[in-house]
Scaffold this active site. Structure first.
Site, mmCIF file in Angstrom:
data_model
loop_
_atom_site.group_PDB
_atom_site.id
_atom_site.type_symbol
_atom_site.label_atom_id
_atom_site.label_comp_id
_atom_site.label_asym_id
_atom_site.label_seq_id
_atom_site.Cartn_x
_atom_site.Cartn_y
_atom_site.Cartn_z
ATOM 1 C CD GLU A 1 89.259 19.881 27.744
ATOM 2 O OE1 GLU A 1 89.507 21.267 28.108
ATOM 3 O OE2 GLU A 1 88.604 19.192 27.773
ATOM 4 C CG ASP B 1 87.181 20.038 23.576
ATOM 5 O OD1 ASP B 1 88.079 20.189 24.094
ATOM 6 O OD2 ASP B 1 85.833 20.406 23.376
#
Length: 492
Positions: A232, A192
């Site tokens: 991501e 993330d």
């Protein structure tokens, strides 16, 4: 061995109450539809200021959701993906609380980024203006550390303190996270916000060469422990293509806005352009726990002079159509209208973005399922959820319109809805039919298209028209080819 069939994306608490409840749902009403599940942050606490993306303890399962044994049980017979929050930790974590109290005397002090850590000789106006941030303003928060006022680097919110991956303390921490997850049965790690980790003077502090080095180091750690890595990053589509060459999996964030454009403007040309160049080692999505990405199809300051997949005027028209289709609710949840905003996203459920049109929602899902990659399906999209304006009113967080807390009764009712039954039929085909292990061919002409998946004699075909949302899915079986699903089934 990682499967390549569909995965569910969900919060354990917002769909099923806790981890055992999620397992029961996947083994019960959703059986046969999903080969894996991406469980959004279930760490302590799962309900912080950023819905779990601000963990105080990234190595522990929040006891309100279950235990590591529950995660391992969930992983029996399916892949479990979990988040490694690489860029930051909670300002309320034990390590940072120690830094607040003792300042530079804390053994954890080097782990946390301040302005001076990146710009030891001071930062000029140009240096600060160059920093890339997805939200307004500069990424710093004034805090007192050991009695001294400091500018602490906080890319996202003041409650999320960035860590310095140049330090052994940061890597000791991240390694402990990777160890906890992989020993807990997690075989897929989603990195993330990794694009923001490589902060270097003289750069925009986003997707720098240091970012590549940090990503490679985590990928090596994951692979050594038998796990794959999904990166991501929101950015220009050419960046995704470049990242895909270096990692196991990358998100296809361009697909959702291109599908929305096709289904709301009756225009398949931009989607065709992307299908010609997109990486195949992708995780595909329509909606996620964040908003619908727009930067992923447009021009970007990160790639000056390079066009996007959609021209700016088409993007503006798409955003306006989403707002109109949602009855204006997405406008109340997007941009400066709501806190915790991301300038590059529209906050809206996919169902509302398509004006709650059952045919178009199921067709959108079928387009996703036929495109190569691992399809991930967000729980609100699966259940044809509408914008939760009550939750938005309570929290003021724009993305919460697409983060509904379902009761068991609401889930049971949603599973009978035509748009949900249609999606599940497509998901079960995608999960079980051997054609999806093979090749992908496609033809787009005007508003009509054909997607075909073949593997040996196995074949699955989707024919569709984005002008009216009509579609037909056919697939081979023991008794020859049969019709699996049509738009007419949604009203039967």
């Amino acid at each position: 061995m990682t499967h390549h069939g569909p995965q569910l994306i969900t919060y354990a608490d917002r769909l099923a109450g806790d981890l055992p409840g999620l397992r029961a749902l996947l083994d019960g009403a959703l059986a046969g539809a999903f080969d894996g599940v991406h469980v959004l942050p279930f760490y302590t606490p799962f309900d912080g200021v950023d819905a779990g993306f601000d963990p105080r303890d990234h190595t522990q399962v929040d006891p309100r959701l279950g235990t590591w044994d529950d995660v391992r049980a969930l992983a029996q017979g399916r892949d479990v993906m979990a988040d490694v929050i690489v860029n930051h930790v909670s300002a309320d974590s034990a390590r940072f609380r120690d830094v607040r109290e003792h300042g530079d005397a804390s053994p954890h002090a080097p782990m946390f980024l301040t302005l001076g850590a990146v710009f030891p000789d001071g930062a000029t106006e140009d240096d600060l203006a160059r920093i890339y941030r997805p939200r307004p303003g500069l990424p710093f928060t004034v805090m007192t550390l050991g009695g001294r006022r400091r500018l602490v680097w906080t890319t996202f919110t003041p409650d999320q303190v960035d860590i310095d991956l140049r330090t052994p303390q940061a890597w000791e921490y991240l390694t402990s996270v990777v160890d906890a997850l992989t020993s807990g049965g997690v075989t897929m790690l989603r990195l993330d916000a990794v694009g923001y980790t490589g902060k270097e003077a003289g750069t925009d502090c986003f997707m720098t060469p240091a970012t590549d080095a940090y990503t490679e180091r985590i990928v090596e750690q994951a692979r050594a422990r038998g796990a794959q890595v999904l990166v991501e990053v929101h950015g220009h589509h050419t960046q995704q293509i470049e990242i895909a060459r270096k990692v196991d999996l990358v998100y296809d964030f361009a697909l959702p806005p291109l599908v929305l454009h096709a289904l709301t403007a009756g225009d398949l040309e931009p989607l065709a352009g992307w299908l010609r160049i997109r990486p195949a080692n992708a995780v595909t999505v329509l909606d996620t726990h964040d908003g619908i990405g727009i930067v992923d199809v447009g021009p970007s300051d990160l790639r000056p002079g390079e066009p996007g997949l959609l021209a700016p005027e088409r993007i503006d028209a798409l955003v306006e159509r989403i707002h109109e289709n949602s009855g204006g609710t997405s406008r109340q949840a997007t941009g400066a209208a709501a806190s915790n905003l991301d300038l590059y996203q529209v906050n809206c459920t996919f169902y509302d973005a398509l004006a709650r049109d059952d045919r178009r929602l199921v067709l959108a899902r079928l387009l996703q399922l036929f495109v190569p990659g691992i399809p991930q399906v967000y729980y609100v999209g699966l259940l044809a959820g509408s914008n939760d304006m009550d939750l938005l009113a309570r929290t003021g967080v724009g993305r919460d319109v697409n983060r509904h807390h379902y009761t068991a009764a609401e889930v049971e009712a949603a599973l009978t809805a035509p748009a949900v039954r249609g999606q599940l039929a497509g998901l079960r085909l995608r999960s079980t039919h051997p054609a999806f292990d093979g090749d992908f061919t496609w033809d787009l002409d005007g508003t009509r298209g054909t997607f075909v998946r073949t593997s040996g004699a196995a074949r699955a075909t989707l024919t569709f028209d984005v002008a009216d949302g009509s579609f037909e899915v056919r697939a081979t079986g023991d008794d020859g080819e049969r019709v699996v699903l049509t738009d007419a089934d949604l009203t039967a």
